[in-house]
Design a protein around this motif. Structure first.
Motif, mmCIF file in Angstrom:
data_model
loop_
_atom_site.group_PDB
_atom_site.id
_atom_site.type_symbol
_atom_site.label_atom_id
_atom_site.label_comp_id
_atom_site.label_asym_id
_atom_site.label_seq_id
_atom_site.Cartn_x
_atom_site.Cartn_y
_atom_site.Cartn_z
ATOM 1 N N VAL A 20 11.709 -4.041 6.590
ATOM 2 C CA VAL A 20 11.075 -4.980 5.668
ATOM 3 C C VAL A 20 11.131 -4.392 4.253
ATOM 4 O O VAL A 20 11.449 -3.226 4.070
ATOM 5 C CB VAL A 20 9.607 -5.281 6.065
ATOM 6 N N ALA A 21 10.783 -5.199 3.274
ATOM 7 C CA ALA A 21 10.759 -4.740 1.887
ATOM 8 C C ALA A 21 9.487 -3.933 1.623
ATOM 9 O O ALA A 21 8.450 -4.184 2.254
ATOM 10 C CB ALA A 21 10.800 -5.939 0.942
ATOM 11 N N PRO A 22 9.539 -2.976 0.699
ATOM 12 C CA PRO A 22 8.319 -2.244 0.336
ATOM 13 C C PRO A 22 7.172 -3.171 -0.085
ATOM 14 O O PRO A 22 6.015 -2.884 0.203
ATOM 15 C CB PRO A 22 8.771 -1.343 -0.815
ATOM 16 N N ALA A 23 7.506 -4.281 -0.718
ATOM 17 C CA ALA A 23 6.472 -5.240 -1.117
ATOM 18 C C ALA A 23 5.762 -5.819 0.107
ATOM 19 O O ALA A 23 4.576 -6.158 0.044
ATOM 20 C CB ALA A 23 7.073 -6.367 -1.949
ATOM 21 N N THR A 24 6.462 -5.916 1.217
ATOM 22 C CA THR A 24 5.855 -6.419 2.453
ATOM 23 C C THR A 24 4.796 -5.453 2.953
ATOM 24 O O THR A 24 3.709 -5.869 3.379
ATOM 25 C CB THR A 24 6.932 -6.641 3.525
ATOM 26 N N ILE A 25 5.083 -4.164 2.899
ATOM 27 C CA ILE A 25 4.097 -3.162 3.297
ATOM 28 C C ILE A 25 2.857 -3.286 2.423
ATOM 29 O O ILE A 25 1.724 -3.289 2.913
ATOM 30 C CB ILE A 25 4.689 -1.734 3.205
ATOM 31 N N ARG A 26 3.064 -3.414 1.104
ATOM 32 C CA ARG A 26 1.918 -3.557 0.196
ATOM 33 C C ARG A 26 1.116 -4.819 0.514
ATOM 34 O O ARG A 26 -0.116 -4.820 0.483
ATOM 35 C CB ARG A 26 2.401 -3.566 -1.255
ATOM 36 N N LYS A 27 1.797 -5.907 0.843
ATOM 37 C CA LYS A 27 1.128 -7.171 1.167
ATOM 38 C C LYS A 27 0.323 -7.040 2.452
ATOM 39 O O LYS A 27 -0.809 -7.526 2.546
ATOM 40 C CB LYS A 27 2.163 -8.292 1.294
ATOM 41 N N TRP A 28 0.884 -6.369 3.458
ATOM 42 C CA TRP A 28 0.156 -6.161 4.707
ATOM 43 C C TRP A 28 -1.130 -5.373 4.450
ATOM 44 O O TRP A 28 -2.148 -5.646 5.064
ATOM 45 C CB TRP A 28 1.022 -5.435 5.724
ATOM 46 N N VAL A 29 -1.061 -4.401 3.543
ATOM 47 C CA VAL A 29 -2.261 -3.622 3.204
ATOM 48 C C VAL A 29 -3.282 -4.550 2.536
ATOM 49 O O VAL A 29 -4.466 -4.541 2.885
ATOM 50 C CB VAL A 29 -1.914 -2.415 2.313
ATOM 51 N N GLN A 30 -2.825 -5.360 1.568
ATOM 52 C CA GLN A 30 -3.726 -6.294 0.874
ATOM 53 C C GLN A 30 -4.400 -7.243 1.851
ATOM 54 O O GLN A 30 -5.576 -7.564 1.708
ATOM 55 C CB GLN A 30 -2.949 -7.149 -0.134
ATOM 56 N N LEU A 31 -3.646 -7.708 2.845
ATOM 57 C CA LEU A 31 -4.160 -8.681 3.809
ATOM 58 C C LEU A 31 -4.972 -8.040 4.929
ATOM 59 O O LEU A 31 -5.521 -8.740 5.774
ATOM 60 C CB LEU A 31 -2.996 -9.477 4.414
ATOM 61 N N GLY A 32 -5.007 -6.717 4.966
ATOM 62 C CA GLY A 32 -5.761 -6.020 5.999
ATOM 63 C C GLY A 32 -5.019 -5.861 7.312
ATOM 64 O O GLY A 32 -5.606 -5.493 8.316
ATOM 65 N N ARG A 33 -3.732 -6.144 7.328
ATOM 66 C CA ARG A 33 -2.931 -6.013 8.555
ATOM 67 C C ARG A 33 -2.473 -4.587 8.793
ATOM 68 O O ARG A 33 -2.059 -4.250 9.900
ATOM 69 C CB ARG A 33 -1.709 -6.922 8.481
ATOM 70 N N LEU A 34 -2.524 -3.758 7.763
ATOM 71 C CA LEU A 34 -2.071 -2.375 7.851
ATOM 72 C C LEU A 34 -2.994 -1.536 6.989
ATOM 73 O O LEU A 34 -3.339 -1.937 5.867
ATOM 74 C CB LEU A 34 -0.624 -2.266 7.349
ATOM 75 N N LYS A 35 -3.389 -0.398 7.520
ATOM 76 C CA LYS A 35 -4.293 0.482 6.776
ATOM 77 C C LYS A 35 -3.596 1.818 6.535
ATOM 78 O O LYS A 35 -3.053 2.413 7.474
ATOM 79 C CB LYS A 35 -5.574 0.701 7.576
ATOM 80 N N PRO A 36 -3.588 2.296 5.293
ATOM 81 C CA PRO A 36 -3.002 3.613 5.033
ATOM 82 C C PRO A 36 -3.766 4.691 5.812
ATOM 83 O O PRO A 36 -4.983 4.614 5.958
ATOM 84 C CB PRO A 36 -3.183 3.810 3.528
ATOM 85 N N ALA A 37 -3.026 5.678 6.288
ATOM 86 C CA ALA A 37 -3.640 6.772 7.050
ATOM 87 C C ALA A 37 -3.926 7.973 6.161
ATOM 88 O O ALA A 37 -4.560 8.927 6.591
ATOM 89 C CB ALA A 37 -2.723 7.174 8.194
ATOM 90 N N GLY A 38 -3.455 7.919 4.908
ATOM 91 C CA GLY A 38 -3.677 9.020 3.996
ATOM 92 C C GLY A 38 -3.070 8.731 2.643
ATOM 93 O O GLY A 38 -2.556 7.640 2.398
ATOM 94 N N ARG A 39 -3.131 9.741 1.779
ATOM 95 C CA ARG A 39 -2.569 9.618 0.433
ATOM 96 C C ARG A 39 -1.924 10.928 0.043
ATOM 97 O O ARG A 39 -2.346 11.993 0.472
ATOM 98 C CB ARG A 39 -3.665 9.283 -0.576
ATOM 99 N N ALA A 40 -0.901 10.805 -0.789
ATOM 100 C CA ALA A 40 -0.271 11.963 -1.424
ATOM 101 C C ALA A 40 -0.194 11.598 -2.899
ATOM 102 O O ALA A 40 0.681 10.828 -3.307
ATOM 103 C CB ALA A 40 1.110 12.234 -0.849
#
Length: 66
Positions: A20-40
């Motif tokens: 998928v496109a990187p924008a799709t990952i960001r959208k899934w996060v916005q929609l609550g479908r995917l949660k980041p597990a950490g940050r760098a």
């Protein structure tokens, strides 16, 4: 050497692995479908299995709509 914890990968790599496109990952996060597990720094990091689960959920939803 890993200690049994799943590897965390940045959003663009997660997107490439899921096809998928990187924008799709960001959208899934916005929609609550995917949660980041950490940050760098400012980058969000994800578990690949979480990304694949979100991708399967979205594709399953798309199939039911048709």
């Amino acid at each position: 050497m890993t200690d049994g914890l799943p590897a965390l990968i940045p959003g663009p790599l997660a997107a490439r692995e899921a096809g998928v496109a990187p924008a799709t990952i960001r959208k899934w996060v916005q929609l609550g479908r995917l949660k980041p597990a950490g940050r760098a720094g400012r980058a969000q990091l994800f578990r690949l299995e979480d990304v694949f689960a979100a991708e399967r959920a979205v594709r399953g939803t798309a199939r039911r709509v048709r």
